[in-house]
Write a protein that holds these residues in place. Structure first.
Motif, PDB file in Angstrom:
ATOM      1  N   THR A 265      51.573 -73.508  12.666  1.00  0.00           N
ATOM      2  CA  THR A 265      51.778 -72.349  13.532  1.00  0.00           C
ATOM      3  C   THR A 265      51.270 -72.703  14.926  1.00  0.00           C
ATOM      4  O   THR A 265      50.124 -73.117  15.086  1.00  0.00           O
ATOM      5  CB  THR A 265      51.030 -71.111  13.027  1.00  0.00           C
ATOM      6  OG1 THR A 265      51.454 -70.818  11.698  1.00  0.00           O
ATOM      7  CG2 THR A 265      51.321 -69.899  13.925  1.00  0.00           C
ATOM      8  N   THR A 266      52.154 -72.561  15.942  1.00  0.00           N
ATOM      9  CA  THR A 266      51.751 -72.874  17.307  1.00  0.00           C
ATOM     10  C   THR A 266      50.958 -71.718  17.892  1.00  0.00           C
ATOM     11  O   THR A 266      50.918 -70.610  17.340  1.00  0.00           O
ATOM     12  CB  THR A 266      52.977 -73.155  18.196  1.00  0.00           C
ATOM     13  OG1 THR A 266      53.672 -71.921  18.418  1.00  0.00           O
ATOM     14  CG2 THR A 266      53.920 -74.152  17.536  1.00  0.00           C
ATOM     15  N   SER A 267      50.342 -71.949  19.058  1.00  0.00           N
ATOM     16  CA  SER A 267      49.579 -70.898  19.719  1.00  0.00           C
ATOM     17  C   SER A 267      50.468 -69.760  20.179  1.00  0.00           C
ATOM     18  O   SER A 267      49.997 -68.649  20.413  1.00  0.00           O
ATOM     19  CB  SER A 267      48.824 -71.476  20.917  1.00  0.00           C
ATOM     20  OG  SER A 267      49.744 -72.019  21.851  1.00  0.00           O
ATOM     21  N   ALA A 268      51.786 -70.034  20.306  1.00  0.00           N
ATOM     22  CA  ALA A 268      52.726 -68.989  20.687  1.00  0.00           C
ATOM     23  C   ALA A 268      53.264 -68.244  19.477  1.00  0.00           C
ATOM     24  O   ALA A 268      54.078 -67.333  19.613  1.00  0.00           O
ATOM     25  CB  ALA A 268      53.881 -69.591  21.474  1.00  0.00           C
ATOM     26  N   GLY A 269      52.821 -68.649  18.292  1.00  0.00           N
ATOM     27  CA  GLY A 269      53.232 -67.951  17.080  1.00  0.00           C
ATOM     28  C   GLY A 269      54.450 -68.530  16.394  1.00  0.00           C
ATOM     29  O   GLY A 269      54.933 -67.957  15.416  1.00  0.00           O
ATOM     30  N   LYS A 270      54.948 -69.659  16.843  1.00  0.00           N
ATOM     31  CA  LYS A 270      56.111 -70.262  16.197  1.00  0.00           C
ATOM     32  C   LYS A 270      55.701 -70.940  14.898  1.00  0.00           C
ATOM     33  O   LYS A 270      54.653 -71.577  14.824  1.00  0.00           O
ATOM     34  CB  LYS A 270      56.771 -71.290  17.124  1.00  0.00           C
ATOM     35  CG  LYS A 270      57.393 -70.690  18.359  1.00  0.00           C
ATOM     36  CD  LYS A 270      58.101 -71.754  19.186  1.00  0.00           C
ATOM     37  CE  LYS A 270      58.741 -71.137  20.419  1.00  0.00           C
ATOM     38  NZ  LYS A 270      59.467 -72.135  21.220  1.00  0.00           N
ATOM     39  N   LYS A 271      56.541 -70.796  13.887  1.00  0.00           N
ATOM     40  CA  LYS A 271      56.296 -71.410  12.592  1.00  0.00           C
ATOM     41  C   LYS A 271      57.108 -72.695  12.481  1.00  0.00           C
ATOM     42  O   LYS A 271      58.325 -72.693  12.716  1.00  0.00           O
ATOM     43  CB  LYS A 271      56.697 -70.455  11.466  1.00  0.00           C
ATOM     44  CG  LYS A 271      56.011 -69.097  11.505  1.00  0.00           C
ATOM     45  CD  LYS A 271      54.539 -69.212  11.149  1.00  0.00           C
ATOM     46  CE  LYS A 271      53.891 -67.829  11.071  1.00  0.00           C
ATOM     47  NZ  LYS A 271      52.455 -67.894  10.731  1.00  0.00           N
ATOM     48  N   ILE A 272      56.428 -73.788  12.157  1.00  0.00           N
ATOM     49  CA  ILE A 272      57.095 -75.087  12.046  1.00  0.00           C
ATOM     50  C   ILE A 272      56.856 -75.649  10.666  1.00  0.00           C
ATOM     51  O   ILE A 272      55.713 -75.735  10.204  1.00  0.00           O
ATOM     52  CB  ILE A 272      56.540 -76.083  13.086  1.00  0.00           C
ATOM     53  CG1 ILE A 272      56.658 -75.519  14.498  1.00  0.00           C
ATOM     54  CG2 ILE A 272      57.262 -77.424  12.984  1.00  0.00           C
ATOM     55  CD1 ILE A 272      55.945 -76.348  15.540  1.00  0.00           C
ATOM     56  N   SER A 273      57.940 -76.038  10.005  1.00  0.00           N
ATOM     57  CA  SER A 273      57.839 -76.680   8.694  1.00  0.00           C
ATOM     58  C   SER A 273      58.204 -78.145   8.856  1.00  0.00           C
ATOM     59  O   SER A 273      59.269 -78.479   9.394  1.00  0.00           O
ATOM     60  CB  SER A 273      58.786 -76.013   7.687  1.00  0.00           C
ATOM     61  OG  SER A 273      58.753 -76.701   6.445  1.00  0.00           O
ATOM     62  N   VAL A 274      57.300 -79.031   8.404  1.00  0.00           N
ATOM     63  CA  VAL A 274      57.498 -80.472   8.554  1.00  0.00           C
ATOM     64  C   VAL A 274      57.635 -81.125   7.186  1.00  0.00           C
ATOM     65  O   VAL A 274      56.830 -80.878   6.282  1.00  0.00           O
ATOM     66  CB  VAL A 274      56.321 -81.111   9.320  1.00  0.00           C
ATOM     67  CG1 VAL A 274      56.475 -82.626   9.360  1.00  0.00           C
ATOM     68  CG2 VAL A 274      56.232 -80.547  10.733  1.00  0.00           C
ATOM     69  N   LYS A 275      58.656 -81.954   7.024  1.00  0.00           N
ATOM     70  CA  LYS A 275      58.868 -82.731   5.809  1.00  0.00           C
ATOM     71  C   LYS A 275      59.289 -84.150   6.199  1.00  0.00           C
ATOM     72  O   LYS A 275      60.151 -84.320   7.064  1.00  0.00           O
ATOM     73  CB  LYS A 275      59.952 -82.100   4.923  1.00  0.00           C
ATOM     74  CG  LYS A 275      59.567 -80.755   4.317  1.00  0.00           C
ATOM     75  CD  LYS A 275      60.686 -80.226   3.422  1.00  0.00           C
ATOM     76  CE  LYS A 275      60.315 -78.881   2.807  1.00  0.00           C
ATOM     77  NZ  LYS A 275      61.417 -78.345   1.964  1.00  0.00           N
ATOM     78  N   ASN A 276      58.667 -85.136   5.558  1.00  0.00           N
ATOM     79  CA  ASN A 276      59.011 -86.550   5.799  1.00  0.00           C
ATOM     80  C   ASN A 276      58.933 -86.925   7.282  1.00  0.00           C
ATOM     81  O   ASN A 276      59.729 -87.720   7.790  1.00  0.00           O
ATOM     82  CB  ASN A 276      60.412 -86.866   5.259  1.00  0.00           C
ATOM     83  CG  ASN A 276      60.538 -86.620   3.769  1.00  0.00           C
ATOM     84  OD1 ASN A 276      59.622 -86.915   3.011  1.00  0.00           O
ATOM     85  ND2 ASN A 276      61.671 -86.068   3.358  1.00  0.00           N
ATOM     86  N   GLY A 277      57.964 -86.343   7.975  1.00  0.00           N
ATOM     87  CA  GLY A 277      57.781 -86.674   9.375  1.00  0.00           C
ATOM     88  C   GLY A 277      58.791 -86.060  10.309  1.00  0.00           C
ATOM     89  O   GLY A 277      58.830 -86.405  11.491  1.00  0.00           O
ATOM     90  N   LEU A 278      59.626 -85.138   9.806  1.00  0.00           N
ATOM     91  CA  LEU A 278      60.652 -84.482  10.615  1.00  0.00           C
ATOM     92  C   LEU A 278      60.474 -82.975  10.569  1.00  0.00           C
ATOM     93  O   LEU A 278      59.981 -82.415   9.580  1.00  0.00           O
ATOM     94  CB  LEU A 278      62.057 -84.842  10.107  1.00  0.00           C
ATOM     95  CG  LEU A 278      62.423 -86.319  10.014  1.00  0.00           C
ATOM     96  CD1 LEU A 278      63.788 -86.480   9.368  1.00  0.00           C
ATOM     97  CD2 LEU A 278      62.421 -86.960  11.410  1.00  0.00           C
TER      98      LEU A 278
END
Length: 352
Positions: A265-278
């Protein structure tokens, strides 16, 4: 089998033991076995040279041509007939416009001019096929009457190898091979430099090592320049381009260790899902607050910055600027040394 096309007191390309008919008989005797054709000639007949060139190109066995002392004028065309062309480090290669000795009225002389232009076009095409140079460049070399040392002939692509009886020739290929191991984005940057200095040919191992060391530092510097950061609740994500689905993300500043599979979760509230370095999925913020770009370091920290933290950041910035200045100073010194060596060993011998 070795064949020697060496000038004599009476013979040159097109006559005696340097004629196309003599070479044809020699190749028939070789009967398909590999042949080494050694050349030391001031030239001669352009037409016989083209005939010899064709004979060598059509020969079923492997043909290596050696420029032992001089391959001038028509003899340079003969040299181009080898599948591999080797030139002594002491030899010279010379190309120039074809000539004819004639007389007569204006119409007859005009026909000679037209014929010479056609012949030059054929000779230029042979040089172009070997070197990969464009027609304008090759014809400018022909028109100028160009004498090439072995190193210069190698750089321009007229030959494949310099025969050095003491040490191996070290040229820009070493640097190119070194750069080929780097990521594609850095290869493009360095290759632009190499293409602008295509005549680079350095025979000093110490200088090569110093140059590659500087290149290594420059590439590491490039990494940091393109390194964009996104601060999340689980640490900083590093990436080279825009943070979007499919983008590569790393957990270190040098971008060598892929980010662990997880949800961030970024400071701006964005949700990021990471798999296999991508980046697998990227959930954008829906509110109308001032959202920060995901590929930039946020201007607002998670916690209020302390005075000590700000001072540390200022010191870090100063340290980075100092390191960059040191790198530029070292790079400038290495390039100046390389330039001085090129001026010393890379002069072109051109006569008009």
């Amino acid at each position: 089998m070795k064949i020697y096309l060496y000038d004599t007191d009476t013979d040159c390309i097109g006559s005696g033991t340097l004629s196309s008919s003599y070479l044809k008989s020699q190749l028939e005797t070789a009967a398909g076995q590999d042949v080494d054709v050694h050349i030391s000639s001031v030239g001669g007949s352009a037409f016989d040279a083209i005939a010899i060139y064709d004979l060598l190109k059509k020969y079923p066995g492997n043909v290596t041509t050696y420029i032992d002392a001089l391959a001038a004028s028509a003899a340079s065309i003969v040299a181009m007939g080898g599948k591999k062309i080797v030139m002594s480090k002491y030899a010279l290669l010379m190309i120039h416009k074809p000539m004819v000795g004639s007389g007569g009225n204006a119409d007859e002389l005009l026909k000679d001019v037209q014929m010479l232009n056609v012949v030059q076009a054929r000779l230029a095409q042979i040089y172009m096929d070997k070197t990969g140079l464009d027609g304008v460049t090759v014809n400018s070399l022909i028109n100028a009457v160009t004498w090439l040392s072995a190193d210069q002939a190698l750089d321009l692509g007229f030959i494949d190898e310099v025969e050095d009886y003491a040490t191996d020739i070290i040229n820009s290929t070493i640097i190119k091979n070194y750069v080929n191991a780097a990521p594609a984005v850095y290869q493009r940057c360095i290759n632009k430099i190499l293409n602008k200095n295509s005549n680079m040919n350095i025979g000093n191992k110490e200088l090569i090592e110093k140059t590659t060391s500087v290149l290594d530092k420059i590439m590491n510097f490039f990494k940091k320049v393109v390194n964009k950061q996104t601060i999340t609740d689980k640490g900083t994500l590093h990436h080279a381009g825009e943070l979007e689905e499919g983008a590569e993300v790393y957990q270190d500043e040098d971008m060598t260790a892929p980010a662990p599979a997880d949800s961030y979760t970024t400071s701006a509230g964005k949700k990021i899902s990471v798999k296999n370095g991508l980046v697998d999925t990227l959930e954008h913020v829906d509110d109308e607050e001032d959202p920060e770009l995901a590929d930039e370091a946020p201007s607002k920290p998670f916690k209020t910055a302390k005075p000590g933290d700000i001072q540390n950041k200022v010191l870090a910035i100063k340290a980075k600027l100092h390191a960059q200045n040191q790198l530029l100073t070292e790079a400038r010194a290495a390039l100046e040394e390389a330039g001085n060596r090129l001026k010393k060993h890379g002069k072109k011998y051109i006569t008009k």
